[in-house]
Scaffold this motif. Structure first.
Motif, PDB file in Angstrom:
ATOM      1  N   ASN A   6       0.824  -1.069  -0.081  1.00  0.00           N
ATOM      2  CA  ASN A   6       0.085  -0.072   0.173  1.00  0.00           C
ATOM      3  C   ASN A   6       0.951   1.310  -0.051  1.00  0.00           C
ATOM      4  O   ASN A   6       0.588   2.280  -0.655  1.00  0.00           O
ATOM      5  CB  ASN A   6      -1.074   0.028   1.316  1.00  0.00           C
ATOM      6  N   VAL A  22      -2.901  -9.102   7.265  1.00  0.00           N
ATOM      7  CA  VAL A  22      -3.411  -7.894   6.744  1.00  0.00           C
ATOM      8  C   VAL A  22      -4.631  -7.119   7.351  1.00  0.00           C
ATOM      9  O   VAL A  22      -5.023  -5.778   7.074  1.00  0.00           O
ATOM     10  CB  VAL A  22      -3.843  -8.166   5.048  1.00  0.00           C
ATOM     11  N   ASP A  23      -5.274  -7.769   8.367  1.00  0.00           N
ATOM     12  CA  ASP A  23      -6.355  -7.272   8.881  1.00  0.00           C
ATOM     13  C   ASP A  23      -5.897  -7.068  10.455  1.00  0.00           C
ATOM     14  O   ASP A  23      -6.806  -7.745  11.459  1.00  0.00           O
ATOM     15  CB  ASP A  23      -7.744  -8.140   8.781  1.00  0.00           C
ATOM     16  N   ASN A  26      -8.718  -5.643  13.233  1.00  0.00           N
ATOM     17  CA  ASN A  26      -9.770  -6.566  13.492  1.00  0.00           C
ATOM     18  C   ASN A  26      -9.248  -7.806  14.385  1.00  0.00           C
ATOM     19  O   ASN A  26      -9.869  -8.385  15.317  1.00  0.00           O
ATOM     20  CB  ASN A  26     -10.643  -7.041  12.372  1.00  0.00           C
ATOM     21  N   ASN A  27      -8.026  -8.489  14.089  1.00  0.00           N
ATOM     22  CA  ASN A  27      -7.417  -9.272  14.880  1.00  0.00           C
ATOM     23  C   ASN A  27      -7.040  -8.960  16.155  1.00  0.00           C
ATOM     24  O   ASN A  27      -7.425  -9.935  17.057  1.00  0.00           O
ATOM     25  CB  ASN A  27      -6.534  -9.928  13.823  1.00  0.00           C
ATOM     26  N   ASP A  30     -10.292  -9.055  18.401  1.00  0.00           N
ATOM     27  CA  ASP A  30     -10.985 -10.191  18.349  1.00  0.00           C
ATOM     28  C   ASP A  30     -10.400 -11.189  19.474  1.00  0.00           C
ATOM     29  O   ASP A  30      -9.466 -11.849  19.342  1.00  0.00           O
ATOM     30  CB  ASP A  30     -11.083 -10.802  16.975  1.00  0.00           C
ATOM     31  N   SER A  36      -4.317 -13.103  20.699  1.00  0.00           N
ATOM     32  CA  SER A  36      -4.343 -11.661  20.071  1.00  0.00           C
ATOM     33  C   SER A  36      -3.883 -10.635  21.230  1.00  0.00           C
ATOM     34  O   SER A  36      -3.192  -9.568  20.628  1.00  0.00           O
ATOM     35  CB  SER A  36      -5.873 -11.167  19.680  1.00  0.00           C
ATOM     36  N   LYS A  56      -4.034   1.744  12.516  1.00  0.00           N
ATOM     37  CA  LYS A  56      -4.737   1.989  11.455  1.00  0.00           C
ATOM     38  C   LYS A  56      -3.903   2.502  10.301  1.00  0.00           C
ATOM     39  O   LYS A  56      -4.397   2.625   9.220  1.00  0.00           O
ATOM     40  CB  LYS A  56      -6.101   2.843  11.801  1.00  0.00           C
ATOM     41  N   SER A  59      -2.195  -0.377   8.681  1.00  0.00           N
ATOM     42  CA  SER A  59      -2.886  -1.629   8.516  1.00  0.00           C
ATOM     43  C   SER A  59      -3.356  -1.843   7.269  1.00  0.00           C
ATOM     44  O   SER A  59      -4.172  -1.004   6.471  1.00  0.00           O
ATOM     45  CB  SER A  59      -4.072  -1.827   9.538  1.00  0.00           C
ATOM     46  N   TYR A  61      -5.431  -3.684   5.646  1.00  0.00           N
ATOM     47  CA  TYR A  61      -6.859  -3.704   5.227  1.00  0.00           C
ATOM     48  C   TYR A  61      -7.565  -2.466   5.121  1.00  0.00           C
ATOM     49  O   TYR A  61      -8.315  -2.100   4.204  1.00  0.00           O
ATOM     50  CB  TYR A  61      -7.747  -4.524   6.407  1.00  0.00           C
ATOM     51  N   GLU A  62      -7.091  -1.568   5.977  1.00  0.00           N
ATOM     52  CA  GLU A  62      -7.549  -0.342   6.031  1.00  0.00           C
ATOM     53  C   GLU A  62      -7.100   0.788   5.215  1.00  0.00           C
ATOM     54  O   GLU A  62      -7.670   1.834   4.960  1.00  0.00           O
ATOM     55  CB  GLU A  62      -7.557   0.545   7.609  1.00  0.00           C
ATOM     56  N   THR A  76      -2.687 -18.777   2.241  1.00  0.00           N
ATOM     57  CA  THR A  76      -3.429 -18.483   3.595  1.00  0.00           C
ATOM     58  C   THR A  76      -2.863 -20.040   4.424  1.00  0.00           C
ATOM     59  O   THR A  76      -2.257 -20.777   3.740  1.00  0.00           O
ATOM     60  CB  THR A  76      -4.898 -18.687   3.301  1.00  0.00           C
TER      61      THR A  76
END
Length: 77
Positions: A6, A22-23, A26-27, A30, A36, A56, A59, A61-62, A76
């Motif tokens: 990115n 990548v996320d 959220n990880n 959670d 975590s 953020k 990150s 994903y964002e 994966t």
């Protein structure tokens, strides 16, 4: 590698990302994911605004956006 793709996609012709994180936010939020909270030492506690904003900012994903990305192979676990 997700953050790098990115931030500076121009540096690579291709990226091989084996089970990339990548996320991140959220990880970290959670609690059902083993370890975590253990990663708070690495990334910071996202429940603290200063750390949340910093995480953020990079990150993957964002921060996906419309731009030229290198070719990528993502696997994966």
């Amino acid at each position: 590698m997700g953050a790098i793709a990115n931030m500076r996609p121009d540096l690579f012709n291709c990226i091989l990302a084996e089970v990339p994180a990548v996320d991140v936010l959220n990880n970290l939020f959670d609690s059902s994911i083993d370890n975590s909270a253990v990663h708070y030492g690495l990334y910071g506690d996202p429940n603290i605004k200063e750390y949340y904003d910093y995480i953020k900012s990079y990150s993957p994903y964002e921060n996906v956006k419309e731009q030229e990305y290198p070719k990528m192979l993502l696997t994966t676990g």
